[in-house]
Every structure is written in C-alpha cells, then in structure tokens.
Design an enzyme around this catalytic site. Structure first.
Site, short mmCIF file in Angstrom:
data_model
loop_
_atom_site.label_atom_id
_atom_site.label_comp_id
_atom_site.label_asym_id
_atom_site.label_seq_id
_atom_site.Cartn_x
_atom_site.Cartn_y
_atom_site.Cartn_z
N ARG A 33 0.84 -1.28 -0.10
CA ARG A 33 -0.06 0.15 -0.01
C ARG A 33 0.80 1.21 0.03
NH1 ARG A 33 -3.59 2.05 5.21
NH2 ARG A 33 -4.57 3.37 4.23
N HIS A 34 0.54 2.51 -0.43
CA HIS A 34 1.31 3.39 -0.85
C HIS A 34 1.51 4.06 0.77
CE1 HIS A 34 -2.29 5.73 0.60
NE2 HIS A 34 -2.95 4.88 -0.16
N GLY A 35 2.42 4.87 0.67
CA GLY A 35 2.90 5.68 2.00
C GLY A 35 1.69 6.54 2.45
N THR A 43 -0.78 9.44 3.78
CA THR A 43 -1.15 10.74 3.31
C THR A 43 -1.95 11.50 4.52
OG1 THR A 43 -3.40 10.02 2.69
CG2 THR A 43 -1.93 9.80 1.08
N GLY A 71 -10.45 7.62 -1.51
CA GLY A 71 -10.56 6.67 -2.43
C GLY A 71 -10.07 7.48 -3.83
N GLY A 117 -5.24 0.49 -0.09
CA GLY A 117 -5.66 -0.44 1.12
C GLY A 117 -6.86 -1.18 0.61
N GLU A 146 -7.88 3.20 -6.39
CA GLU A 146 -8.48 2.81 -5.19
C GLU A 146 -10.15 2.76 -5.37
OE1 GLU A 146 -8.89 1.31 -2.50
OE2 GLU A 146 -8.10 2.57 -0.96
N ARG A 157 -0.47 9.12 -4.97
CA ARG A 157 0.13 8.48 -3.41
C ARG A 157 0.81 7.17 -3.93
NH1 ARG A 157 -5.38 8.60 -3.64
NH2 ARG A 157 -6.63 6.94 -2.79
N ASN A 183 -5.15 9.61 5.40
CA ASN A 183 -4.91 8.57 6.18
C ASN A 183 -4.54 8.99 7.59
OD1 ASN A 183 -2.88 7.23 3.70
ND2 ASN A 183 -4.82 6.85 3.97
N ASP A 220 -13.80 3.33 -5.40
CA ASP A 220 -14.78 4.77 -5.48
C ASP A 220 -15.50 4.39 -4.37
OD1 ASP A 220 -16.44 6.64 -6.04
OD2 ASP A 220 -16.45 6.31 -8.13
#
Length: 179
Positions: A7-9, A11, A21, A145, A82, A58, A14, A84
């Site tokens: 999963r991206h770092g 934000t 999304g 995620g 991601e 991201r 988050n 929607d």
C-alpha cells in the site's frame, strides 16, 4: 512466481482517518519516509523484476522511490486505482453506514461509488493478467488499502468478518507465491 503487494505511503487523509478513494492526493512527509524505507526493503530482497502501479499520485510517488533505489521498471495499470467510495469520500472513516456498506458486496459504496463486486472484478482481472503476462517474473504491486484487501481475497479465503477487519499498513509488504 512471487507477487508482492504494498500500500502507498501515508497521506494527510490517512493520518486524519478520512476516507480516501478517488481523491488524488500526494504523500505527506511521513509517507515519503515510508516509501524510502520500502525502497530499502525491496532493495534488500533483490528479487523484484517489475512493478505494476496504480496511476494515483500517492501510489506513483511510493513506486518512484522504489524505482529510483532499485532500478525497477514501472507499468501503470488503471485497474489498481483505489475503490470509489462515492458519497463517503472525504468523510470520517467512522461515518455512519461506511463500515456496513463496505461488506455489502452488491451495494454501491456511498450510493454513487463502486460495489465490492465491481471492485473485485477489476482487481481480479488485473491479477489474472499480471499472472499470465509476467509468469516468469517476480512482481511488486503498488496500490491502495482497498485494493490490497481484494488482492488478499484473491489468494486467501476470507469470511465477511475477516474481510471487514483486514487492514494493510502504509508501505506494508505481503508476499504471495503463485504456482
């Protein structure tokens, strides 16, 4: 063949427990550090041949950190964007109805978003294509995620409760063996 999923770092959304999304925001400072740490981990593994990446900022920024450190080519796949979340987008993760809507597989998220069935279809199709196209390579998927949760169901059976409670940390890394 091995498929690694991350999963991206982190934000700002988050960190603030805001539903993220389709809003296309970048990593925060912590997320950039996490991406660098992920790049170190991937470099130590030394066995990733290619990255398949969501087109969202991201995920792209996270993947670029890995690409720069490890010299791994990136392929963008729109199907890894991601989930929607419809009208839930930008609201608190604890908004009434969000958790319940997430497990109602035939119901569009937030009335106007994607259903879990629609999401699963696009992610499973992407995985089928990745496995077919890159069978002789080890692949890192850089996504989100919600996408990571569906990837987990592709490789491992999950009950509805397990699905609802499954979570992937920012820049966490899971390895799947494909026979």
């Amino acid at each position: 063949m091995k498929i690694y999923s991350t999963r991206h770092g982190q934000t700002a959304y988050n960190k603030q427990e805001i539903i993220l999304g389709t809003t296309d925001i970048d990593l925060d400072e912590t997320g950039e550090k996490q991406a660098q740490e992920l790049a170190e981990k991937i470099n130590e593994l030394g066995n990733i041949d290619i990255m398949i990446v969501s087109p969202m900022k991201r995920a792209m920024k996270t993947a670029r950190a890995v690409a720069e450190k490890c010299g791994i080519d990136m392929v963008i796949d729109e199907r890894l964007r991601e989930w929607d979340y419809g009208e839930y987008e930008g609201k608190s993760r604890f908004t009434e109805g969000f958790a319940e809507n997430k497990i109602n597989f035939g119901v569009r998220m937030g009335k106007s978003g994607e259903s879990l069935l629609q999401l699963s279809h696009r992610v499973y199709t992407a995985l089928d294509d990745i496995i077919s196209r890159y069978r002789d390579k080890n692949v890192l998927i850089v996504s989100h995620g919600g996408i990571c949760r569906v990837i987990e169901t592709y490789f491992n059976d999950m009950t509805t409760d397990e699905f609802a409670n499954w979570f992937m940390d920012n820049c966490g890394l899971i390895e799947y063996n494909v026979n």
